[in-house]
Write a protein that holds these residues in place. Structure first.
Motif, PDB file in Angstrom:
ATOM      1  N   CYS A  71      35.146  42.188  -5.042  1.00 33.90           N
ATOM      2  CA  CYS A  71      34.729  41.057  -4.208  1.00 33.90           C
ATOM      3  C   CYS A  71      34.844  41.476  -2.757  1.00 33.90           C
ATOM      4  O   CYS A  71      35.938  41.593  -2.225  1.00 33.90           O
ATOM      5  N   THR A  72      33.720  41.748  -2.122  1.00 33.65           N
ATOM      6  CA  THR A  72      33.761  42.122  -0.718  1.00 33.65           C
ATOM      7  C   THR A  72      34.035  40.887   0.130  1.00 33.65           C
ATOM      8  O   THR A  72      33.848  39.763  -0.308  1.00 33.65           O
ATOM      9  N   SER A  73      34.478  41.132   1.345  1.00 37.70           N
ATOM     10  CA  SER A  73      34.859  40.042   2.231  1.00 37.70           C
ATOM     11  C   SER A  73      34.065  40.098   3.522  1.00 37.70           C
ATOM     12  O   SER A  73      33.656  41.162   3.972  1.00 37.70           O
ATOM     13  N   LYS A  74      33.885  38.947   4.121  1.00 33.00           N
ATOM     14  CA  LYS A  74      33.255  38.886   5.443  1.00 33.00           C
ATOM     15  C   LYS A  74      34.297  39.091   6.536  1.00 33.00           C
ATOM     16  O   LYS A  74      33.978  39.283   7.689  1.00 33.00           O
ATOM     17  N   SER A  75      35.572  39.052   6.162  1.00 34.24           N
ATOM     18  CA  SER A  75      36.674  39.160   7.104  1.00 34.24           C
ATOM     19  C   SER A  75      37.202  40.593   7.158  1.00 34.24           C
ATOM     20  O   SER A  75      37.280  41.272   6.138  1.00 34.24           O
ATOM     21  N   ASP A  76      37.571  41.038   8.348  1.00 28.02           N
ATOM     22  CA  ASP A  76      38.120  42.382   8.504  1.00 28.02           C
ATOM     23  C   ASP A  76      39.550  42.499   7.980  1.00 28.02           C
ATOM     24  O   ASP A  76      40.037  43.606   7.786  1.00 28.02           O
TER      25      ASP A  76
END
Length: 121
Positions: A71-76
């Motif tokens: 699950c990739t994230s939009k947050s760093d």
């Protein structure tokens, strides 16, 4: 199953215990964070949550570090491990096509709730 086997093998070599918790209702306090098994955890590997960004505030409140798998994230500030689904599917289709296959089916999770299903499709 290979992923779980690998995690268990590494933890066994390091003399670390592993607790497997399954959850149907991911992004809720009652679904994920009320499990008594999590009270003794030092960290969590989230295997294919629908939305790891939605889980981050819940886990931060419990001060539980986590890594999302699939699950990739939009947050760093969310750690994740994933594969490039588009390249993987292209490679699989190329492999089959080079061997003469022309009618190739795609079988997946019926729900498109998961990002990886959309990317692979």
């Amino acid at each position: 199953m290979m992923l779980l086997d690998s995690i268990l093998a590494v933890n066994t070599r390091r003399n670390q215990s592993t607790t497997l918790v399954t959850v149907e209702d991911w992004p809720s306090e009652s679904g994920l964070l009320q499990h008594s098994a999590l009270s003794a955890c030092d960290g969590i590997l989230l295997a294919v949550p629908p939305d790891c960004d939605a889980l981050k505030p819940l886990l931060d409140r419990r001060r539980l570090p986590f890594v999302s798998i699939g699950c990739t994230s939009k947050s760093d500030d969310v750690a994740y491990v994933d594969v490039d689904n588009e390249i993987a599917v292209k490679s699989a289709i190329t492999y089959l096509a080079e061997r003469g296959h022309r009618k190739i089916a795609f079988l997946s999770e019926p729900s498109q709730e998961y990002r990886f299903v959309k990317e692979r499709l």
